[in-house]
Design a protein around this motif. Structure first.
Motif, PDB file in Angstrom:
ATOM      1  N   CYS A 277     -16.255   7.421  -2.984  1.00 47.65           N
ATOM      2  CA  CYS A 277     -17.576   6.930  -2.541  1.00 47.65           C
ATOM      3  C   CYS A 277     -17.701   5.431  -2.810  1.00 47.65           C
ATOM      4  N   GLN A 278     -17.248   5.030  -3.994  1.00 44.26           N
ATOM      5  CA  GLN A 278     -17.361   3.619  -4.352  1.00 44.26           C
ATOM      6  C   GLN A 278     -16.532   2.745  -3.397  1.00 44.26           C
ATOM      7  N   MET A 279     -15.315   3.240  -3.110  1.00 47.65           N
ATOM      8  CA  MET A 279     -14.448   2.480  -2.211  1.00 47.65           C
ATOM      9  C   MET A 279     -15.043   2.362  -0.812  1.00 47.65           C
ATOM     10  N   LEU A 280     -15.749   3.416  -0.402  1.00 55.80           N
ATOM     11  CA  LEU A 280     -16.320   3.414   0.944  1.00 55.80           C
ATOM     12  C   LEU A 280     -17.727   2.794   0.985  1.00 55.80           C
ATOM     13  N   GLY A 281     -18.204   2.368  -0.163  1.00 55.86           N
ATOM     14  CA  GLY A 281     -19.537   1.777  -0.208  1.00 55.86           C
ATOM     15  C   GLY A 281     -20.641   2.789   0.030  1.00 55.86           C
ATOM     16  N   ILE A 282     -20.412   4.031  -0.379  1.00 53.24           N
ATOM     17  CA  ILE A 282     -21.415   5.082  -0.197  1.00 53.24           C
ATOM     18  C   ILE A 282     -22.219   5.247  -1.491  1.00 53.24           C
ATOM     19  N   ALA A 283     -23.557   5.112  -1.377  1.00 55.92           N
ATOM     20  CA  ALA A 283     -24.399   5.262  -2.562  1.00 55.92           C
ATOM     21  C   ALA A 283     -24.592   6.749  -2.875  1.00 55.92           C
ATOM     22  N   VAL A 284     -24.376   7.108  -4.126  1.00 58.89           N
ATOM     23  CA  VAL A 284     -24.573   8.494  -4.572  1.00 58.89           C
ATOM     24  C   VAL A 284     -25.917   8.559  -5.268  1.00 58.89           C
ATOM     25  N   SER A 285     -26.858   9.311  -4.700  1.00 56.55           N
ATOM     26  CA  SER A 285     -28.185   9.272  -5.311  1.00 56.55           C
ATOM     27  C   SER A 285     -28.343  10.291  -6.437  1.00 56.55           C
ATOM     28  N   ASN A 286     -27.614  11.388  -6.392  1.00 55.45           N
ATOM     29  CA  ASN A 286     -27.699  12.357  -7.486  1.00 55.45           C
ATOM     30  C   ASN A 286     -26.357  13.054  -7.683  1.00 55.45           C
ATOM     31  N   VAL A 287     -26.139  13.496  -8.905  1.00 56.97           N
ATOM     32  CA  VAL A 287     -24.950  14.305  -9.216  1.00 56.97           C
ATOM     33  C   VAL A 287     -25.431  15.583  -9.895  1.00 56.97           C
ATOM     34  N   VAL A 348     -36.486  25.902  -5.654  1.00 58.65           N
ATOM     35  CA  VAL A 348     -35.887  24.590  -5.922  1.00 58.65           C
ATOM     36  C   VAL A 348     -34.475  24.837  -6.422  1.00 58.65           C
ATOM     37  N   PRO A 349     -33.515  24.814  -5.517  1.00 61.29           N
ATOM     38  CA  PRO A 349     -32.161  25.198  -5.941  1.00 61.29           C
ATOM     39  C   PRO A 349     -31.558  24.266  -6.988  1.00 61.29           C
ATOM     40  N   PHE A 350     -31.858  22.954  -6.872  1.00 63.93           N
ATOM     41  CA  PHE A 350     -31.247  22.013  -7.811  1.00 63.93           C
ATOM     42  C   PHE A 350     -32.266  20.980  -8.281  1.00 63.93           C
ATOM     43  N   ILE A 351     -32.118  20.588  -9.530  1.00 62.84           N
ATOM     44  CA  ILE A 351     -32.997  19.572 -10.114  1.00 62.84           C
ATOM     45  C   ILE A 351     -32.140  18.580 -10.893  1.00 62.84           C
ATOM     46  N   CYS A 352     -32.468  17.300 -10.762  1.00 61.22           N
ATOM     47  CA  CYS A 352     -31.783  16.279 -11.548  1.00 61.22           C
ATOM     48  C   CYS A 352     -32.809  15.498 -12.337  1.00 61.22           C
ATOM     49  N   SER A 357     -37.671   9.918 -14.163  1.00 59.16           N
ATOM     50  CA  SER A 357     -37.457  10.334 -12.769  1.00 59.16           C
ATOM     51  C   SER A 357     -37.007  11.787 -12.718  1.00 59.16           C
ATOM     52  N   LEU A 358     -37.621  12.536 -11.832  1.00 57.19           N
ATOM     53  CA  LEU A 358     -37.259  13.945 -11.661  1.00 57.19           C
ATOM     54  C   LEU A 358     -36.973  14.184 -10.181  1.00 57.19           C
ATOM     55  N   ALA A 359     -35.725  14.550  -9.862  1.00 58.88           N
ATOM     56  CA  ALA A 359     -35.363  14.727  -8.454  1.00 58.88           C
ATOM     57  C   ALA A 359     -35.203  16.207  -8.148  1.00 58.88           C
ATOM     58  N   LEU A 360     -35.947  16.692  -7.150  1.00 56.15           N
ATOM     59  CA  LEU A 360     -35.836  18.078  -6.712  1.00 56.15           C
ATOM     60  C   LEU A 360     -35.056  18.090  -5.400  1.00 56.15           C
TER      61      LEU A 360
END
Lengths: 395, 395
Positions: A277-287, A348-352, A357-360
């Motif tokens: 992702c880093q090499m392709l310049g793709i932003a990862v918003s959550n893991v 809500v299958p996944f939460i970060c 900050s709380l990402a659903l």
């Protein structure tokens, strides 16, 4: 005593006609009459960039990058000259400067250049002679003196970077909305305008889908401690101020991002995936890490690029939507939010969780309803208490 | 061996559309393929300057001079970029440069600036790397770095001055006529295209009403010994070459000027009158001295200015037309010409002789017929003998 210095930025819609340019001049004059020094950054008149781009693509579907910059930069040259003429006509001395004349140096990445340095002496010289200085947004020159244009959101970048270089007291982004809202009003009709929001919260909102300000502009302004204000060109009002680093609201805003996908890989492939992702310049918003797999959330339009080089390791990829609550207490609301939505039949299958900050991660089918439910419960009541209006520099 | 260097200039009509720009590219490629280095000067696309001017006058009937230059100069920036893209697309590396980037320095007389210096290093650098270099006509920057535009005929001036500074082998002015004619073909239908004309004759023709080349361009090219060629953008052909200082034809051309007046004063007032003209920037094309009065011939539009300050000394002023024969033997034809026209019932009230030039001052009613009579007798037969085609640089 040195006068306060304000940088005002007006986009293409704001300067889309002679009549609208007149309206822009009134905003500038108001700031000037309030005792400020004023530097103005303008985009090309709306439609002009498309007109020029259309001429170019009649010649070549991929026009020479250097020449495309020469062509497109003529757009701001027109709007800045017309604005300066208007101010002069109204009795307010004004001078327009191209990016190069304003000392804006960029790298040589034509069509997507990055500002490397601003030599402010010319702008300062005209300011000292009590002029309003109009600077072309979106453009600069590289070390060779070739004209370059910046990437997406270029005029905002020019304004914020110039404000930083000039040590401006405030950078005002005039746009077609009257401020920053607690959520996108097209999704949550009860969304309210924020009078003020802190930089870390605004950065998180911008990262997670809020479109009112471009992320790099927010980051640059924060880094250089330039208060940012978002205002409407067409409606009066103080807009919303982005300033400070402390968030006072439990939840100050909800960001919604629809055009995202979750890519799942085996845990062993995570570091290779992130490197890719880093090499392709793709932003990862959550893991999202699970016992037997890991998921990353990226923008939909980045998926093909990633699949092309990583397809044999991807075990699943699905379209999702992202609902991110931002605020002092946001990360503590995991279970409460999940229960609240569960009561309404929204899984809500996944939460970060991240700091403040709380990402659903939800099914796209549920995003609108989920945003409205959380907004009603977490945000509505906070506005009056946590946000104090600050109408600095607006008389 | 150093390649020959040609400067080609294309006006607004020549680059008026994407299709026409393609045609211009073909002229350039022809010159390049013939083994020349090529520098191209372009005007704004036809209509563009008017469009921009119209926007400006919607704001202010007299827009700020500095900002008008910023605005109008964007016009050439568009056409030069489109032309460079076209050449690149066709496989001929090309780079466009604004006046400022091309090192064209002018004085600060906005809207009517004069080139003071050309620093050619940037143009030469791109030429050495085998590029076609496209330069914006009509514009430069002053010592402050502000954008300026030149006066009338500005792009021709840019081309000729640049050709001089680059020590070009030829400066080609592409236009909508296919060359320089023995007389204006709208007046004398039998007028013929000249293959070659010397600088002194061309200067005299331009001074006395021939419009194909602007006088300052002719003078500058002569002074810097740059051969000038006038060609059609739209029709093939070698055009007409202006070169050398010697006129071989008895009469090589007839210039017609209609919009002139003769102002008569007492002999004692002549020096005061000429001083006044000089102070007002009025060109005096002829002086007629008689026993009890003196007449000067000036352009009609200069009359009000002169009358305003000199009216009490003017004893008569009348509209006249000027027919000037230019050539080796022209000044010797006084009596012959007068007799020739007299036979046809055309009175020639005044005649002025200068070196290689005979000016007849006539009633405007007679000018067309007089031009045709003199052309038939003095010119028609000379062409084949005196003008040798020189097709240098055109393959």
């Amino acid at each position: 005593m040195k006068k306060p210095l304000i940088v005002q930025k007006f986009g293409g819609t704001s300067v889309g006609s002679i009549e609208k340019i007149h309206g822009v001049a009134e905003h500038i004059i108001k700031a000037k009459n309030a005792g400020n020094q004023v530097v103005v950054v303008v985009s090309a008149m709306s439609g002009e960039t498309n007109r020029l781009m259309d001429l170019a693509t009649q010649i070549d579907s991929v026009p020479t990058a250097r020449e495309l910059d020469v062509l497109l930069s003529a757009g701001e040259q027109v709007s800045m000259a017309l604005l300066a003429m208007t101010l002069n006509k109204l009795g307010y001395p004004a001078r327009s400067l191209t990016g190069g004349q304003a000392g804006i140096t960029t790298d040589s990445q034509h069509n997507d250049a990055t500002i490397t340095h601003i030599e402010t002496s010319m702008v300062n010289q005209w300011l000292e002679q009590d002029n309003i200085v109009i600077v072309a947004g979106f453009q600069g020159t590289n070390e060779l003196g070739d004209i370059t244009t910046l990437g997406r959101g270029g005029s905002d970048t020019t304004a914020v970077t110039l404000a930083g270089a000039l040590h401006a007291d405030e950078c005002q982004i005039f746009t077609d909305v009257d401020g920053i809202y607690t959520c996108d009003p097209r999704i949550v009709s009860r969304a309210q305008k924020l009078d003020v929001i802190d930089f870390p919260s605004m950065e998180e909102m911008a990262k997670k889908g809020a479109k009112v300000l471009h992320l790099p502009s927010v980051q640059f302004a924060w880094q250089h401690n330039v208060p940012l204000r978002v205002l409407s060109t067409f409606e009066p009002g103080p807009g919303s101020l982005v300033a400070g680093e402390e968030c006072h609201a439990d939840v100050c805003g909800l960001a919604v991002q629809r055009d995202v996908v979750m890519i799942q890989v085996d845990n062993g492939s995570l570091s290779a995936l992130l490197t890719q992702c880093q090499m392709l310049g793709i932003a990862v918003s959550n893991v999202i890490e699970r016992a037997d797999w890991t998921g990353i959330v990226i923008k939909q339009d980045a998926r093909p690029k990633l699949e092309l080089v990583f397809h044999d390791k991807i075990r699943n990829s699905e379209e999702v939507s992202l609902l991110t609550a931002v605020g002092k207490q946001a990360e503590g609301l995991v279970e409460h939010a999940q229960a609240l939505l569960g009561e309404e039949g929204i899984e809500v299958p996944f939460i970060c969780c991240q700091k403040q900050s709380l990402a659903l991660i939800l099914s796209p089918a549920h995003i609108e309803r989920a945003a409205n439910i959380l907004h009603d419960v977490y945000i509505k009541a906070n506005i009056a208490i946590d946000c104090q209006p600050k109408h600095a520099f607006l008389g």
